[in-house]
Design an enzyme around this catalytic site. Structure first.
Site, mmCIF file in Angstrom:
data_model
loop_
_atom_site.group_PDB
_atom_site.id
_atom_site.type_symbol
_atom_site.label_atom_id
_atom_site.label_comp_id
_atom_site.label_asym_id
_atom_site.label_seq_id
_atom_site.Cartn_x
_atom_site.Cartn_y
_atom_site.Cartn_z
ATOM 1 N N GLY A 141 9.957 11.854 -13.719
ATOM 2 C CA GLY A 141 8.795 12.735 -13.595
ATOM 3 C C GLY A 141 8.590 13.225 -12.179
ATOM 4 N N ASP A 142 8.866 12.365 -11.202
ATOM 5 C CA ASP A 142 8.765 12.765 -9.799
ATOM 6 C C ASP A 142 9.824 13.812 -9.469
ATOM 7 O OD1 ASP A 142 6.705 10.744 -8.872
ATOM 8 O OD2 ASP A 142 8.231 9.403 -9.642
ATOM 9 N N ARG A 143 11.035 13.602 -10.003
ATOM 10 C CA ARG A 143 12.106 14.576 -9.787
ATOM 11 C C ARG A 143 11.726 15.937 -10.366
ATOM 12 N NH1 ARG A 143 15.755 15.976 -6.397
ATOM 13 N NH2 ARG A 143 14.159 17.592 -6.436
#
Length: 486
Positions: free
Chosen positions: A283-285
């Site tokens: 999700g951060d990516r």
């Protein structure tokens, strides 16, 4: 570099602010080959410890590795662990080609939260959380607010620890959201996104938790894409933001937007199938890539497609584990980050890493058969390719016929090849020490005992093998035939 290759074009000259809560993530890695005598639990013999910035720090890490200059707006404790956190961020910014990371922080009023994962033989065994309970309200400083005026986009990584809840900071985010894209990655225990957010990116479970009370609890809501769309539409209305992107893991993501067409028909963005098993950080990516694309002026649909593709590559390369790089080593060339990530991810799954190498100046049937035979010896195949300068030294000034980028692209297109890395030396010994394959493969026209790589491979318990040689097929012979035709 997806998980270690840059996603899309480098956005040179752009600055992105990452606002939110920073954690310290620690991986304890080792072997687990026996049970404890006093309890039926595995004993992990720790071989190494890896620390990295987590939460908003992970988003900053990913963007910096993409070559983007980052301003990390957060709150930090004053305990001993914050030094490890800062050191991890400094190490990322020091990588060749990485962007800078400037930390603008107020006092957190609480110790640094630490999440420690214990992994044995590539499998997660337990996670230990320290200091992760919600703290009191952090202090937001004037410098933190001012930092938002000097960037091209903002990612809010809300982990529910209070940074994104501060009224002054929220007002500032709403203000800057009128002129630059704000991407909000929410947390079920965090604060609602500001209305000026260009897109909010909950995963499926977060979306359903955040929509509690906004939709009927029908079984269909939980079982199909129509239900996900119902939840996304409800969140879009409740938050008043421009778009909601619900991530669906291997299925991709579903986008609901205020755009008139998209508001009638939700947009499903499919993901490339992946064998990756660790979605941590995906999700951060995605959020980092979407923000970078929007900052470059890409439309939302294209930015989302790039983010979904980047997240899929990140998981396929091993997730956050792919970010670990040996210290004090010079960078490799070609898709070197992919090669290191593929090797690491294969070992984490307990697989066998196979490597082979050569000039591959004109790819022919002999090469294809040798590569297929090499791949059959393990669970991934990494091809080490001589650079153009290296080929010239070995074969003369008129070689190579094809440049290293073209040779790499052709090799990468083969189904049996998992990654390609270019090396400058005359032999691949240095790159092998980085990749540390379990098996090194050469054609049967070589004698394993005579190869300089054999001793290198044996140093970590690897072995060198030869596969059948196909006479009459060589780049030199093919080049001669082409010259006669010409």
């Amino acid at each position: 570099m997806d998980g270690m290759r840059p996603t899309g074009d480098r956005r040179h000259g752009r600055r992105i602010a990452v606002v939110g809560d920073v954690l310290l993530d620690v991986d304890l890695l080792g072997r687990a080959d026996r049970l404890s005598p006093d309890a039926p639990v595995p004993v992990v013999s720790v071989e190494r410890s890896v620390g990295r910035a987590g939460g908003a720090g992970l988003v900053a890490t990913l963007l910096a590795r993409d070559g983007v200059d980052v301003v990390l707006v957060t709150a930090l404790g004053d305990d001993d662990r914050v030094g490890e956190l800062r050191a991890a961020l400094d190490a990322v910014a020091a990588l060749p080609g990485a962007g800078s990371i400037s930390v603008v922080a107020g006092p957190a009023g609480a110790p640094t939260p630490v999440k420690t994962r214990v992994r044995g033989d590539g499998h997660a065994i337990v996670r230990i959380d320290e200091g992760c309970e919600p703290p009191g309200a952090p202090t937001i400083t004037a410098d933190m607010l001012d930092a938002l005026d000097e960037v091209d986009a903002v990612v809010v990584a809300d982990y529910g620890r209070g940074v994104a809840a501060d009224p002054r900071l929220r007002d500032a985010l709403d203000r800057v959201g009128g002129r630059i894209p704000v991407v909000w990655d929410p947390h079920r225990n965090g604060s609602p996104p500001v209305r000026a957010a260009a897109v909010v990116t909950p995963n499926r479970s977060e979306a359903f938790a955040l929509a509690d009370g906004l939709v009927d609890d029908g079984a269909s809501v939980f079982d199909d894409l129509a239900g996900v769309d119902t939840v996304a539409a409800a969140l879009l209305e409740s938050w008043g933001c421009e778009a909601v992107l619900v991530t669906l893991g291997a299925k991709g993501a579903l986008l609901r937007s205020r755009d008139r067409v998209a508001a009638q028909v939700p947009h499903l963005v499919s993901a490339t199938p992946s064998d990756g098993t660790d979605p941590c950080g995906a999700g951060d990516r995605l959020a980092a890539t979407v923000a970078s694309e929007l900052a470059a002026g890409e439309p939302l649909g294209d930015a989302v497609a790039a983010g979904v593709a980047a997240a899929a590559r990140f998981v396929a390369s091993g997730g956050v584990a792919s970010l670990d790089r040996p210290a004090n080593t010079s960078p490799l060339r070609g898709d070197s980050a992919d090669a290191l990530a593929v090797a690491h991810a294969t070992r984490e799954r307990g697989g066998v890493v196979v490597a082979t190498g050569g000039c591959f100046d004109l790819l022919h049937a002999g090469h294809a058969r040798t590569l297929a035979a090499a791949r059959a010896l393990g669970d991934c195949l990494i091809v080490c390719v001589n650079s153009d300068d290296s080929v010239r030294r070995l074969k003369g000034p008129e070689r190579p016929i094809m440049a290293e980028d073209d040779r790499s692209d052709l090799l990468q297109a083969l189904e049996c090849v998992d990654a390609v890395v270019v090396f400058e030396e005359d032999t691949p010994e240095a790159v092998l020490r980085r990749i540390r394959p379990d098996v090194w493969v050469k054609g049967g026209d070589y004698v394993a005992a005579d190869l300089p790589e054999t001793g290198v491979i044996a140093a970590w318990g690897g072995r060198t093998v030869t596969v059948p040689y196909h006479p009459g097929r060589s780049s030199t012979r093919l080049a001669g035939a082409l010259a006669r035709v010409g």
